[in-house]
Design an enzyme around this catalytic site. Structure first.
Site, mmCIF file in Angstrom:
data_model
loop_
_atom_site.group_PDB
_atom_site.id
_atom_site.type_symbol
_atom_site.label_atom_id
_atom_site.label_comp_id
_atom_site.label_asym_id
_atom_site.label_seq_id
_atom_site.Cartn_x
_atom_site.Cartn_y
_atom_site.Cartn_z
ATOM 1 N N PHE A 1 0.857 -1.193 0.000
ATOM 2 C CA PHE A 1 0.000 0.000 0.000
ATOM 3 C C PHE A 1 0.889 1.237 0.000
ATOM 4 O O PHE A 1 1.708 1.434 0.894
ATOM 5 C CB PHE A 1 -0.942 0.050 1.204
ATOM 6 C CG PHE A 1 -1.793 1.296 1.180
ATOM 7 C CD1 PHE A 1 -2.888 1.398 0.340
ATOM 8 C CD2 PHE A 1 -1.461 2.398 1.954
ATOM 9 C CE1 PHE A 1 -3.658 2.561 0.276
ATOM 10 C CE2 PHE A 1 -2.222 3.574 1.897
ATOM 11 C CZ PHE A 1 -3.321 3.646 1.062
ATOM 12 N N ASP B 1 9.327 2.842 1.697
ATOM 13 C CA ASP B 1 8.171 3.610 2.161
ATOM 14 C C ASP B 1 8.076 3.397 3.674
ATOM 15 O O ASP B 1 7.599 2.366 4.140
ATOM 16 C CB ASP B 1 6.921 3.111 1.431
ATOM 17 C CG ASP B 1 5.642 3.776 1.920
ATOM 18 O OD1 ASP B 1 5.663 4.394 3.001
ATOM 19 O OD2 ASP B 1 4.610 3.650 1.227
ATOM 20 N N LYS C 1 2.831 10.488 8.018
ATOM 21 C CA LYS C 1 2.153 10.161 9.276
ATOM 22 C C LYS C 1 2.748 10.745 10.556
ATOM 23 O O LYS C 1 2.429 11.856 10.939
ATOM 24 C CB LYS C 1 1.999 8.635 9.374
ATOM 25 C CG LYS C 1 1.100 8.083 8.271
ATOM 26 C CD LYS C 1 0.544 6.714 8.561
ATOM 27 C CE LYS C 1 -0.647 6.409 7.672
ATOM 28 N NZ LYS C 1 -0.346 5.641 6.481
HETATM 29 C C1 LIG Z 1 -0.617 5.835 5.059
HETATM 30 C C2 LIG Z 1 0.338 5.296 4.092
HETATM 31 C C3 LIG Z 1 0.528 5.898 2.836
HETATM 32 C C4 LIG Z 1 -0.321 7.034 2.331
HETATM 33 O O1 LIG Z 1 -0.201 8.186 3.086
HETATM 34 P P1 LIG Z 1 -1.275 9.397 2.882
HETATM 35 O O2 LIG Z 1 -0.783 10.466 3.802
HETATM 36 O O3 LIG Z 1 -2.612 8.834 3.280
HETATM 37 O O4 LIG Z 1 -1.245 9.781 1.461
HETATM 38 C C5 LIG Z 1 1.515 5.370 2.020
HETATM 39 N N1 LIG Z 1 2.270 4.335 2.407
HETATM 40 C C6 LIG Z 1 2.116 3.735 3.603
HETATM 41 C C7 LIG Z 1 3.009 2.609 3.993
HETATM 42 C C8 LIG Z 1 1.140 4.189 4.484
HETATM 43 O O5 LIG Z 1 0.962 3.575 5.657
#
Ligand SMILES: *Cc1c(COP(=O)(O)O)cnc(C)c1O
Length: 389
Positions: free
Chosen positions: A129, A217, A246
């Site tokens: 994701f 990521d 986040k």
């Molecule tokens: C939450 C998340 C995203 C997306 O972040 P947004 O601020 O909602 O665009 C991308 N990668 C990972 C691993 C995430 O947990």
């Protein structure tokens, strides 16, 4: 109030909060909840941290925004601090995780272009994701994210998460067209899936050997969540690119893409930008969050309480007929159930005053603030044990 004027992209619980402090939230009726979601790994230093409240109030009264037409002192400070902590050299600031990943994907394109690859490919993982923009959706896996949005931007190849053999196979097939690999060190949305020991190290070596960018990521795993500043630090490796969001803003929107100098230099003035990205408020908040984590010893606390939480959950729930697996790192913990149970999050809140997240229908995901205390670990374990009984 009704939600009639909102687009129905979410299915929120019938719960709404008016106030938070530390690990606790209070709803409209004044009832207290222990927050083991933290706004999905966002409020890592807890709600309404007094130092953060003071920094936000002061900065709001001084300056919110000037744009990147001018240099921004707090932006430079945050970049320098993140570089020191990560071992990477340069930062670009966005407003969200998806945008930070878009920044990384643009670097991958430039890296491929510079190497003379006509249509560069990026390797991504099953169950990944990476966000909800068209590009990050294309890099993500699963019909629930992608259904109805075809055709998505192409040029991604998917391999099994943690599967070195599959990676070797696609290397043999596409090798010279691959520019980068993008992955989460621990997959969050798909249920706290941890890579097998040694995988990230092997992947690092593989990327170096083939001249691919290793792009991590760390939007969910970063900023102390797993008991280190960044999850890659448990493995003794350094990626070429890393994305954050986040926990970096503790609720104030911010994203960041960090890179080694040689990769960062692929961008030149005009090749990327953002109006809000890196504004004084968001960057001062980022600096303050990092300071709080350091001064309160929250990395150590996340590592320590996380180990304790895992051990206690295993003690109470191993062999439980509803529980298939318990896994995680630091304060990122997943409890996989044997089958989906409806209304689990709602029941946990109503019956036990505990906020949990359930992902993929049957994986309880715990992401409490890094300030979690021992007695709160016990409260979580007790509530979940009762919930599953
Ligand atoms: C939450 C998340 C995203 C997306 O972040 P947004 O601020 O909602 O665009 C991308 N990668 C990972 C691993 C995430 O947990």
């Amino acid at each position: 109030m009704t939600a009639a004027c909102l687009m129905s992209t979410y299915q929120p619980l019938a719960l709404s909060f008016t106030r938070g402090l530390g690990t606790r939230l209070w709803d409209q009726q004044g009832r207290e909840y222990l927050d083991a979601v933290a706004g999905v790994a966002v409020t890592n230093v807890g709600h309404s941290h007094p130092r953060l409240v003071a920094a936000i109030s002061e900065q709001a009264g001084l300056l919110l925004h000037t744009s990147n037409l001018y240099s921004i002192d707090w932006q430079q400070r945050l970049a320098q601090r993140l570089a020191q902590l990560s071992g990477l050299d340069r930062a670009f600031f966005n407003n969200s995780g998806a945008e930070a990943n878009e920044t990384a994907l643009k670097l991958a394109r430039l890296h491929g272009w510079k190497k003379g690859i006509e249509q560069p490919l990026v390797v991504v993982m099953e169950n990944a994701f990476h966000g909800r923009t068209l590009g990050t959706m294309a890099a993500s896996d699963g019909p629930s994210v992608r259904l109805g949005f075809q055709r998505l931007p192409g040029d991604f190849i998917k391999v099994g998460f943690g599967d070195m053999q599959a990676l070797e196979a696609i290397t043999a097939q596409f090798g010279t067209r691959i520019a980068a690999v993008l992955l989460e060190p621990i997959q969050g949305e798909s249920g706290v899936l941890v890579t097998p020991a040694g995988y990230l190290k092997a992947l690092r070596d593989h990327c170096t050997r083939h001249g691919w960018l290793m792009m991590l990521d760390e939007i969910q795993t970063g900023i102390g969540r797993t008991g280190a500043w960044f999850a890659f630090q448990h493995e003794g490796i350094l990626p070429d690119v890393m994305t954050l969001a986040k926990g970096l803003g503790n609720g104030v929107p911010i994203g960041a893409c960090l890179a080694r100098a040689a990769v960062a230099e692929l961008f030149t003035p005009g090749s990327h930008g953002s109006t809000f990205g890196g504004n004084p408020l968001a960057c001062r908040v980022g600096c303050t969050v990092l300071e709080i984590i350091e001064q309160q010893g929250l990395l150590q606390n996340a590592a320590h309480q996380g180990e304790h939480l895992l051990a206690r959950l295993r003690m109470e729930l191993d062999g439980h007929p509803h529980v298939r697996a318990i896994r995680g790192k630091g304060l990122m913990v997943g409890i996989e159930l044997a089958s989906p149970y409806r209304h689990l999050a709602q029941r946990a809140a109503q019956e036990h005053g505990l906020l949990i997240n359930v992902t993929r229908g049957k994986i309880i995901r715990l992401l409490p603030p890094l300030t979690l205390e021992r007695k709160e670990v016990e409260m979580i374990v007790r509530a979940i044990t009762r919930l599953l009984d």
